[in-house]
Motif scaffolding. Structure first.
Motif, mmCIF file in Angstrom:
data_model
loop_
_atom_site.group_PDB
_atom_site.id
_atom_site.type_symbol
_atom_site.label_atom_id
_atom_site.label_comp_id
_atom_site.label_asym_id
_atom_site.label_seq_id
_atom_site.Cartn_x
_atom_site.Cartn_y
_atom_site.Cartn_z
ATOM 1 N N PRO B 155 52.043 19.282 12.162
ATOM 2 C CA PRO B 155 50.728 19.954 12.563
ATOM 3 C C PRO B 155 49.953 19.078 13.545
ATOM 4 C CG PRO B 155 50.410 18.796 10.420
ATOM 5 C CD PRO B 155 52.020 18.719 10.837
ATOM 6 N N THR B 156 49.559 19.980 14.660
ATOM 7 C CA THR B 156 48.525 19.434 15.541
ATOM 8 C C THR B 156 47.131 19.854 15.139
ATOM 9 O OG1 THR B 156 50.224 19.679 17.400
ATOM 10 C CG2 THR B 156 47.810 19.467 17.998
ATOM 11 N N VAL B 157 46.565 18.607 14.731
ATOM 12 C CA VAL B 157 45.113 19.272 13.961
ATOM 13 C C VAL B 157 43.982 18.746 14.795
ATOM 14 C CG1 VAL B 157 46.498 18.776 11.538
ATOM 15 C CG2 VAL B 157 45.402 16.675 12.916
ATOM 16 N N TYR B 409 43.537 25.366 20.216
ATOM 17 C CA TYR B 409 44.211 25.076 18.819
ATOM 18 C C TYR B 409 44.836 26.161 18.235
ATOM 19 C CZ TYR B 409 39.391 25.794 16.681
ATOM 20 O OH TYR B 409 38.100 26.218 16.336
ATOM 21 N N HIS B 414 48.742 24.308 12.874
ATOM 22 C CA HIS B 414 47.733 22.941 12.395
ATOM 23 C C HIS B 414 48.000 22.964 10.659
ATOM 24 C CE1 HIS B 414 44.787 26.169 13.742
ATOM 25 N NE2 HIS B 414 44.555 26.215 12.373
ATOM 26 N N THR B 420 46.601 19.744 5.649
ATOM 27 C CA THR B 420 45.350 20.120 6.468
ATOM 28 C C THR B 420 44.263 20.806 5.799
ATOM 29 O OG1 THR B 420 46.818 20.597 8.212
ATOM 30 C CG2 THR B 420 44.571 20.622 9.014
ATOM 31 N N LYS B 423 40.309 21.712 9.064
ATOM 32 C CA LYS B 423 41.055 22.183 10.257
ATOM 33 C C LYS B 423 40.268 22.039 11.450
ATOM 34 C CE LYS B 423 42.538 24.967 6.510
ATOM 35 N NZ LYS B 423 43.677 24.689 5.689
#
Lengths: 216, 728
Positions: B155-157, B409, B414, B420, B423
């Motif tokens: 995940p790109t958080v 985003y 994410h 997560t 977020k």
């Protein structure tokens, strides 16, 4: 209850589904793409991800692997099969559910929480919801726009499982984002119930998808 | 085919040093190998002496700087692995592939420690979106990150995006990756036993990325886009995912002795460093390396930076079982050499020696003492005609730097890995570790403060990152950094670098938080334009899940409390950049003790029973922006009396609203708990109740006088849809 999780190279929600299936009280186990005999399992889940990198077209390569034969056998034996996200794309590619999931209207990947309406409760996975209940689950896909040329048939046969409520983020036909086969045992949904299976993550609305397998 | 004599970057002095150590002239293959190992990118030869300022020890530190990533203890069972990397030059040339391989590289660094990557953050800088080239770079970098990060299932958080003219031709793409590993399963990039086998696995070796590191250690020119394309590696997230899964299966089933990824400097860097770390040698047969194309010379093979490759060191009897795992994942792999006791890195071709260099010489080039000189330019403060505060606030909220980054985003997955909890869009992401614990992680940088005053800009970037983690309720446990500067051969640039690190170190030391990993990216200059010095700081903090505090206003009637002192510090503020288009003056100063006391107080309030309902860090855009963001995310208004904000007498409403003084937090607290909360803070930190939550407008007063009362709807309209207007 033994539930099989199909793994392809590039699957990436396999562990998340495993976790949710455990929370739902089942005994999950993984199945590698080259396994043909799935008779040990009472239900199957094809998790999300990017099988074979989504190269060519989402689900296209996974659809010609040996495990698909096993899945078809299980369907014939009336075992419930759930495809989530990439799993839904694969089920549509194989033809186990009607229609296709194609590139989003804005041609971009969309990750967000959505409100969804449960349109039918006759599938094992939606059997614990109320008809037309509105639930919260996230989507995360680039190729999730549902399209079918035969929408009337879906209505007639009660094959629409989920639709977006109050928006249509990817441009799907009638905002549909989950469908099933005529028997209601093979279910393909773009939203991720496993990501909405614990309230700490934002919602536990999705857990009933997995509990429904046991309950059915 | 590349000419062996192309683009040598060794200085005369280094050439002499090499000849003396070797007792002879290196042959052309050796010269190429030395050349990449002596590059700034691989050797940190300019930065190493300065980086020693960073504190890198602490109770939690398992591994500090020096390996691929830093490791700190997180819980009794688990360790957190953190690394940062820049991919600026490749992204300027080929934004889609450059950004993707940037992620790929840092992911491999985390895997190399045996850790499963669980979070990514991206810190990006571009020119303004009005410029078509900047839009092109922005769009393709984001798509590159999206396509790569989403495919590998990490995940790109979080992260941040800055838009400023100075990044127009030299964008910055910095990536943070965090991994988790059981403490007893950590592996290292070593080759400890004589006779063990090096097994190369993953992507085949091709001609891409040759001279990637030497190209990253030079300034870019307009011709770079054409000439340097071969130096940009080609990434393949699908293979990466396979490499990752195969690596974890191998670590689980086989007694792996050492593991290291191939990044900058390719095979040369990987094997020489592994051998040198264990004071051993290596012998590698070049014909055993799986190649992607025919006719590659040993020079090309040893310098290639083809992606998705790892080297395993295993006992000879384990090789077959290891190869079987790689076969399951259909990954090319081959035993390529063995660990020796000679201390030398020997390359063979069909049994004949083609290069023979001491590992030590390759992995430990001499440092270069660079000259540092304070630049002549001054940053005199400028006087401005005050604009209407409401106009200024709406202007700020709709500026590209402050406005919502949702466009970015929402293209990143994410949620994958079901960790997560908080977020993107808040101060920091909060990631679940187990049923009780979580970590918070953020990346921050203030490049305009750093330009105006590198000491306070560097210090402020660390302070802001710490505030963001503290705001979520987490205690900072480690710092990673990615330092983006111009050409270090210029004394003014090197002065900036040294001052910046001095400032960063002072804050890290005050917070007793070690810097465990980092990356230096010099030569961020294109056609005479040097980027604003950009110290991007990643901070991870540990917390209990029950303590999470998000920044959105919760309930009507909650009291708003400001902690920390607001001073007239508008120099280098977003207010001046957005409203007056000026980057000038003296930026805010970081007061170490005040910064620390505020953070300590906020954590105590969150962890104690003080009725805190929301916490937000106060940084770019000041109190005005911080309070607006809380209102927007909570979808409820507020009334604030600026005269009650702790501040010296005589400040104007605009100064109180937009000053970027450090050490400040905005909290909300249950109405009935406010008094007790202030009592608790008395004598510790400046704090005051400044207003309360409620209504459909943001009403700002200055005692009895009205300052402004924009409707929530107008504020939301300014804040959302800004980037979308440019990007469709």
């Amino acid at each position: 209850m033994k539930v099989g999780i199909i793994r392809f190279p590039g699957s990436n929600c396999d562990r998340d589904v495993f976790h949710a299936l455990e929370l739902a009280g089942t005994e999950p186990d993984y199945i590698w793409w080259n396994q043909r005999d799935l008779s040990d399992f009472e239900a199957l889940v094809i998790p999300g991800g990017f099988s074979y990198g989504d190269y060519l077209r989402a689900g296209a390569i996974a659809a010609i692997t040996p495990v698909i034969e096993g899945i078809k056998e299980s369907v014939k034996e009336n075992k419930p099969v759930l495809g989530i996200c990439n799993g839904a794309q694969i089920l549509a590619e194989v033809g186990l559910v009607p229609g296709v999931f194609t590139v989003n209207q804005n041609a971009k990947f969309i990750c967000k929480w959505t409100e969804l309406k449960v349109k039918t409760v006759r599938t094992p996975f939606t059997s614990m919801y109320k008809k037309n209940e509105v639930i919260k689950m996230p989507i995360a896909h680039a190729e999730g726009r549902y399209f079918t040329e035969n929408i009337e048939k879906l209505h007639e046969n009660d094959q629409i499982v989920l639709s977006f409520e109050s928006e249509n983020p990817n441009g799907s036909t009638e905002a549909i984002t989950g469908v099933c086969d005529e028997e209601g045992l093979v279910c393909a949904v773009m939203p991720h119930p496993e990501r909405a299976s614990e309230s700490i993550l934002g919602s536990d609305d999705g857990l009933k998808f997995f509990k429904g397998i046991v309950n059915y | 085919m590349l000419d062996d004599g192309d683009r040598m970057a060794l200085t005369n002095k280094e050439h002499e040093y090499v000849k003396k150590e070797l007792g002879r002239e290196p042959n052309s293959l050796e010269y190429g190998m030395l050349d990449i190992m002596f590059s700034e990118h691989c050797s940190y030869k300019s930065s190493r002496p300065v980086l020693r300022l960073f504190p890198n020890k602490g109770e939690r530190v398992i591994m500090g700087p020096g390996d691929d990533a830093g490791i700190v203890e997180l819980t009794d069972e688990l360790a957190l692995v953190i690394g940062m990397e820049s991919h600026n030059h490749p992204s300027a040339i080929e934004p889609y592939g450059g950004a993707g391989t940037g992620i790929g590289g840092i992911i491999r660094d985390i895997i190399s420690m045996g850790a499963r990557p669980v979070a990514l953050l991206d810190s990006l800088s571009f020119g303004h979106l009005e410029d078509p080239k900047s839009r092109y770079l922005f769009e393709h970098v984001v798509k590159g990150i999206s396509d790569y990060g989403n495919r590998v299932g990490i995940p790109t958080v979080g992260g941040e995006v800055e838009f400023d003219e100075n990044f127009k031709s030299n964008p910055l793409v910095n990536v943070v990756c965090i991994g988790l590993v059981p403490k007893d399963a950590i592996v290292k990039g070593i080759a400890p036993n004589i006779g063990d086998i090096f097994v190369l696995m993953g992507g085949r070796t091709g001609r891409d990325g040759i001279h990637g590191v030497t190209f990253a250690s030079e300034e870019l020119t307009t011709a770079s886009e054409i000439e340097d394309r071969p130096a940009v590696q080609v990434g393949d997230p699908f293979t990466k995912k396979q490499v990752m899964e195969a690596t974890f299966e191998a670590l689980e089933k086989i007694d792996v002795q050492g593991l290291k990824d191939l990044g900058g400097g390719g095979l040369t860097c990987c094997i020489s460093e592994m051998a040198a770390k264990s004071e051993n040698g290596a012998e590698v047969e070049i014909t055993s390396i799986p190649l992607r194309e025919e006719g590659m010379t040993p020079y090309e093979i040893m310098l290639s930076e083809s992606q998705e490759r790892m080297v395993f060191v295993v006992h000879p009897e384990d090789v077959d079982r290891l190869m079987a795992i790689f076969e399951k994942y259909e990954l090319p792999a081959a035993p390529v050499g063995k660990v020796t006791d000679t201390g030398r890195f020997v390359m063979m071709q069909n049994g004949e020696v083609i290069s023979d260099l001491p590992c030590e010489l390759l992995s430990d080039p001499p440092v270069i003492e660079r000259e540092a000189r304070k630049p002549e330019e001054t940053h005199e403060p400028v006087e401005f005609e005050e604009v209407d505060p409401k106009e200024a606030l709406l202007n700020l909220l709709s500026s590209q730097n402050i406005a919502s980054k949702k466009w970015v985003y929402s293209q990143y997955d994410h949620e994958v890995q079901v960790r997560t909890v908080v977020k993107p869009g808040d101060d920091a992401a909060v990631m679940r570790v187990d049923d009780e614990k979580a970590f918070a992680v953020t990346s921050d940088c203030n490049s305009i403060h750093t330009k105006l005053d590198p000491y306070h800009g560097g210090a402020g970037s660390v302070a802001e990152a710490i505030r963001n983690v503290v705001s979520m309720g987490a205690e900072p446990i480690c710092i990673a950094d990615c330092l983006n500067f111009g050409n270090p051969e210029k004394p003014e640039v090197f002065w900036q670098f040294k001052e910046c690190i001095r400032g960063m170190s002072d804050v890290a030391k005050r917070f007793n938080t070690p810097v465990v990993s980092g990356n230096v990216s010099f030569y961020n200059e294109t056609e005479g334009v040097t980027v604003n010095p950009s110290p991007v700081v990643g901070v991870a903090g540990l917390m209990d899940l029950k303590d999470i505090k998000t920044s959105d206003f919760k309930d009507k009637g909650n009291k708003i409390v400001v902690i920390g002192k607001t001073r007239p510090e508008l120099g280098g503020s977003e207010y001046q950049r957005a409203v007056y288009d000026v980057v000038q003056g003296k930026p805010p100063e970081v007061l170490l003790d005040e910064e620390y006391q505020s953070a300590k107080a906020v954590l105590e309030l969150i962890r104690g029973d003080f009725g805190v309902t929301a916490v937000h860090d106060c940084s770019a855009g000041g109190l005005g922006v911080a309070i607006s963001e809380m209102a927007i995310s909570g979808n409820i208004g507020a009334t604030v009396d600026l005269s009650r904000v702790p501040s010296p007498a005589g400040m104007t409403p605009s100064e109180i609203l937009f000053s970027e003084s450090h050490g400040r937090y905005v909290l909300t607290v249950r109405e009935d708990a406010a008094e007790e909360l202030l009592m608790k803070l008395k004598g510790e930190v400046p704090a005051a109740v400044v207003g309360k939550v409620g209504g459909e407008s943001l009403i700002f007063k200055d005692a009895e006088k009205d300052v402004m009362a924009p409707e929530l709807e107008a504020i939301e309209k300014s804040y959302y849809g800004v980037i979308e207007k440019f990007m469709a």
